[in-house]
Design an enzyme around this catalytic site. Structure first.
Site, short mmCIF file in Angstrom:
data_model
loop_
_atom_site.label_atom_id
_atom_site.label_comp_id
_atom_site.label_asym_id
_atom_site.label_seq_id
_atom_site.Cartn_x
_atom_site.Cartn_y
_atom_site.Cartn_z
N THR A 175 1.43 -4.35 4.25
CA THR A 175 1.28 -4.63 5.69
C THR A 175 0.72 -6.02 5.97
O THR A 175 0.90 -6.54 7.06
CB THR A 175 0.36 -3.58 6.35
N THR A 235 0.81 -1.21 0.00
CA THR A 235 0.00 0.00 0.00
C THR A 235 0.85 1.26 0.00
O THR A 235 0.46 2.28 -0.59
CB THR A 235 -0.92 -0.01 1.24
N1 GLU Z 1 -2.74 -6.36 0.52
C1 GLU Z 1 -1.79 -5.33 0.26
C2 GLU Z 1 -0.42 -5.70 0.78
O1 GLU Z 1 -0.26 -6.32 1.79
C3 GLU Z 1 -2.18 -4.04 0.84
C4 GLU Z 1 -2.12 -4.00 2.32
C5 GLU Z 1 -1.15 -2.98 2.83
O2 GLU Z 1 -0.06 -2.81 2.33
O3 GLU Z 1 -1.54 -2.33 3.78
O4 GLU Z 1 0.54 -5.30 0.14
#
Ligand code: GLU
Length: 362
Positions: free
Chosen positions: A130, A50
């Protein structure tokens, strides 16, 4: 008149003293801003997520595309980084972290070790989605061969969102990676003003900014005005005191996780073994309990040489010895971290007693 002259010379003395004080207190800051080559060198390895994601509007914080911005674009979006460190960016992958594979983990870990072996590198930051950030952080915690700071960060809001958290998290991560105080703490997870250990920090909420928590073990420290304050340290062995050597690995053994629930059955264990699993982590109910419906398949897997580790699906607590159940004890590792450790343990031994010791020590 005399009195006035004395008064005047006192005044001049104060003026000179004040000027000297200003020069002394301003000089280091000015030297920093005019001599960027004197700042510590922090390498930023981008993997996607993200923090590198973009959405169609500033209010969209779900359903966006992760892993769009490049490492260079990420660094350019936070000009204040240049006041803290000399930063260089590298792209390891550009994916949502649900797509981080064992191959990406190995590529990343090897590069982190190469960089940290360079005398000019003070620390490394990894930017990451994340969702599985804690798995990558714990993997690095077990295989990095250096005391220099390694910080994994990400964001909950995409770069296009109003109040995007990525720039501040990146700035804080680089601040920690550039800080001599951060050495020897193992790999750290820095988001939202908190410095957490890779061993204990976990994602606790799918959408909230305040999602990375240390549960029972708390945080290593906090950042206030971009100054890291360390307060605790982790007793588990990590980095230079583990036996794992990724430089010799081209792949990792298959370890799968099977979730426990009411009316579950052994077929998931049978399928994992048929698929080639060398290890299985049971995400057991409560303190790692296994149902009567699954036990025959779990016992069969163990008899075939598969190493089974019991963990808890609850998100906390230790797995105790219990004669009703089978498998090694996953300490207080959550299932996804127990899987990371079991994969690495299986690269060094198949002996259950040795693996059990690792599960308690790392
Ligand atoms: N599902 C994506 C990932 O883990 C987005 C979640 C995020 O980065 O907060 O890259």
């Amino acid at each position: 008149m005399r009195h006035n002259r004395a008064h005047m010379s006192n005044y001049l003395d104060w003026l000179l003293a004040g000027l000297a004080l200003c020069l002394f207190s301003v000089t280091p800051a000015m030297a920093q801003s005019t001599s960027p080559e004197k700042l510590p060198h922090v390498a930023v390895l981008a993997t996607g997520g993200t923090i590198a994601g973009t959405a169609g509007s500033e209010t969209q914080t779900t359903g966006y595309k992760p892993g769009v911005l490049t490492a260079d674009a990420l660094l350019k979006s936070v000009p204040s980084l240049g006041k803290i460190a000399q930063v260089s960016g590298e792209q390891i992958s550009n994916v949502g972290s649900e797509n981080i594979t064992n191959d990406i983990l190995l590529k990343l870990a090897k590069r982190v070790n190469q960089l940290l072996a360079q005398p000019d590198i003070a620390g490394v930051v990894v930017t990451h989605g994340t969702d599985t950030l804690e798995e990558t952080a714990y993997f690095l915690d077990l295989v990095v061969k250096s005391d220099k700071p390694v910080v994994v960060t990400g964001s909950m809001r995409p770069s296009t969102a109003i109040s995007a958290d990525g720039p501040s998290n990146l700035l804080q991560a680089v601040t920690v990676a550039a800080s001599p105080e951060a050495r020897g703490h193992g790999v750290m997870i820095v988001l939202n003003d908190r410095i957490g250990s890779a061993r204990y920090t976990t994602k606790t909420n799918g959408t909230s900014l305040d999602t990375f928590k240390g549960n029972d073990s708390g945080y290593l420290g906090t950042l206030v005005d971009e100054v890291p304050h360390f307060e605790t340290s982790v007793l588990k062995r990590n980095t230079t005191s583990t036996p794992f050597d990724v430089s010799k690995l081209d792949s990792l053994p298959e370890v799968d996780i099977v979730y426990g629930y009411q009316n579950d059955g052994g077929f998931m264990y049978d399928a994992a073994v048929a698929h080639g699993a060398k290890g299985i982590v049971v995400a057991g109910v409560g303190a790692g309990s296994e149902s009567l419906l699954t036990l025959p398949s779990i016992k069969k897997a163990i008899a075939q040489g598969v190493v089974v580790v019991r963990s808890s699906r609850t998100g906390g607590g230790f797995v105790p010895e219990d004669p009703a159940y089978v498998g090694l004890l996953g300490d207080d590792l959550n299932p996804q971290k127990a899987r990371i450790l079991l994969m690495l343990a299986l690269t060094t031994t198949k002996d259950p007693a040795s693996i059990q010791a690792m599960l308690h020590e790392f």
